[in-house]
Design a protein around this motif. Structure first.
Motif, PDB file in Angstrom:
ATOM      1  N   ALA A 175       2.387   2.129  -3.443  1.00  0.00           N
ATOM      2  CA  ALA A 175       1.452   2.784  -4.363  1.00  0.00           C
ATOM      3  C   ALA A 175       1.269   4.257  -4.014  1.00  0.00           C
ATOM      4  CB  ALA A 175       0.105   2.057  -4.326  1.00  0.00           C
ATOM      5  N   GLU A 176       1.238   4.548  -2.723  1.00  0.00           N
ATOM      6  CA  GLU A 176       1.019   5.930  -2.287  1.00  0.00           C
ATOM      7  C   GLU A 176       2.211   6.829  -2.564  1.00  0.00           C
ATOM      8  OE1 GLU A 176       0.476   8.005   2.033  1.00  0.00           O
ATOM      9  OE2 GLU A 176      -1.046   6.548   1.454  1.00  0.00           O
ATOM     10  N   LEU A 177       3.423   6.286  -2.393  1.00  0.00           N
ATOM     11  CA  LEU A 177       4.617   7.124  -2.499  1.00  0.00           C
ATOM     12  C   LEU A 177       5.224   7.169  -3.900  1.00  0.00           C
ATOM     13  CD1 LEU A 177       6.463   6.263   0.847  1.00  0.00           C
ATOM     14  CD2 LEU A 177       4.896   8.152   0.356  1.00  0.00           C
ATOM     15  N   ALA A 185       0.824  -1.203   0.000  1.00  0.00           N
ATOM     16  CA  ALA A 185       0.000   0.000   0.000  1.00  0.00           C
ATOM     17  C   ALA A 185       0.864   1.262   0.000  1.00  0.00           C
ATOM     18  CB  ALA A 185      -0.939  -0.003   1.202  1.00  0.00           C
ATOM     19  N   LEU A 186       1.924   1.244   0.789  1.00  0.00           N
ATOM     20  CA  LEU A 186       2.803   2.409   0.885  1.00  0.00           C
ATOM     21  C   LEU A 186       3.500   2.677  -0.440  1.00  0.00           C
ATOM     22  CD1 LEU A 186       3.867   4.501   2.973  1.00  0.00           C
ATOM     23  CD2 LEU A 186       5.808   2.961   3.344  1.00  0.00           C
TER      24      LEU A 186
END
Length: 258
Positions: free
Chosen positions: A173-175, A170-171
């Motif tokens: 994809a966000e960063l 998830a991280l």
């Protein structure tokens, strides 16, 4: 036997790196590999050991608590003046031969704090510094093959590391839009003091030896901490600049093939 590769290139010259659980075993090997590549490294653990690389700055700390994370993050940034690479390597657990139902509540909570939330909390604390450094920042989370093939005596550890795997995806994809990459490594049976003690408890409970456990590795040996350190060096370097959200298993081929 681990075959020493050629001397590393200076692929981390000018890079500022933080490694948790960096006092011995896997963490110490990661710290040393990044130092060999030219990085400036701050390492932390509850205590230093004879294995702790002397060229690193070692800060005593406990990333298993929110207060400990916040204190360490501030001290590390003050030492480095910024951040380019974060390696969330802290991890620990105690094996319970009685299985899942024998693991006490406090150890489930401790497993989450040390093996999962330490990475979440430290990443949150250090993200502003990574963003300030601009595109090229890297986070490498050290998980475990136990997250993929859970064993009842270490179900709490397996569950925490499985959570770390999901968090890393998830991280990443966000960063990604900020140019910050995130990758996860899942080592198998690597010879370290902490992992050896864990395996010995399980081996004693089922009446086998540590050699019997290693005999199941297709490549014919247990892992050396440097095997994992080399993978960290690749993922943290510009050689992996198009790699994010990846989960790499390093286990000599031991995990079942589905």
């Amino acid at each position: 036997m681990f075959r020493t590769p050629p001397p590393p290139a200076a692929d981390f010259t000018g890079k500022r790196v933080i490694v948790t659980g960096g006092s011995r075993g896997l963490g110490a090997a990661i710290v040393q590999r990044l130092l060999d590549g030219g990085a400036t490294v701050v390492a932390t653990a509850r205590t230093a050991t004879d294995e702790t690389p002397a060229a690193a700055t070692f800060l005593t700390g406990d990333v298993g608590t929110l207060a400990g994370v916040q204190s360490f993050a501030a001290a590390a940034l003050a030492e480095l003046g910024g951040l380019d690479v974060l390696v969330n390597n802290a991890g620990a657990a105690r094996a319970h031969p009685g299985g899942v139902s024998s693991i006490p509540d406090e150890e489930w909570l401790d497993a989450l704090d040390v093996n999962y939330l330490s990475a979440v909390r430290l990443t949150n604390a250090l993200l502003p510094a990574l963003r300030e450094a601009g595109a090229g920042g890297v986070i490498v989370n050290i998980s475990s093959a136990a997250a993929l093939v859970p064993s009842p005596p270490v179900a709490h550890y397996s569950a925490a590391k499985a959570a770390l795997n999901a968090y890393g995806k998830a991280l990443a994809a966000e960063l990604a839009p900020a140019g910050i990459r995130v990758a996860t490594l899942s080592p198998g049976n690597v010879l370290t003091p902490g992992a050896d003690a864990l395996r010995q408890t399980i081996a004693d409970a089922v009446g086998i030896s540590l050699a019997d456990i290693a005999a199941g590795v297709p490549l014919g040996r247990a892992g050396d901490p440097r095997d994992v350190a080399e993978a960290v060096a690749y993922l943290a370097s510009d050689r992996a600049q198009w790699v994010t959200g990846a989960s790499l298993v390093i286990d000599g081929g031991e995990l079942p093939v589905f």
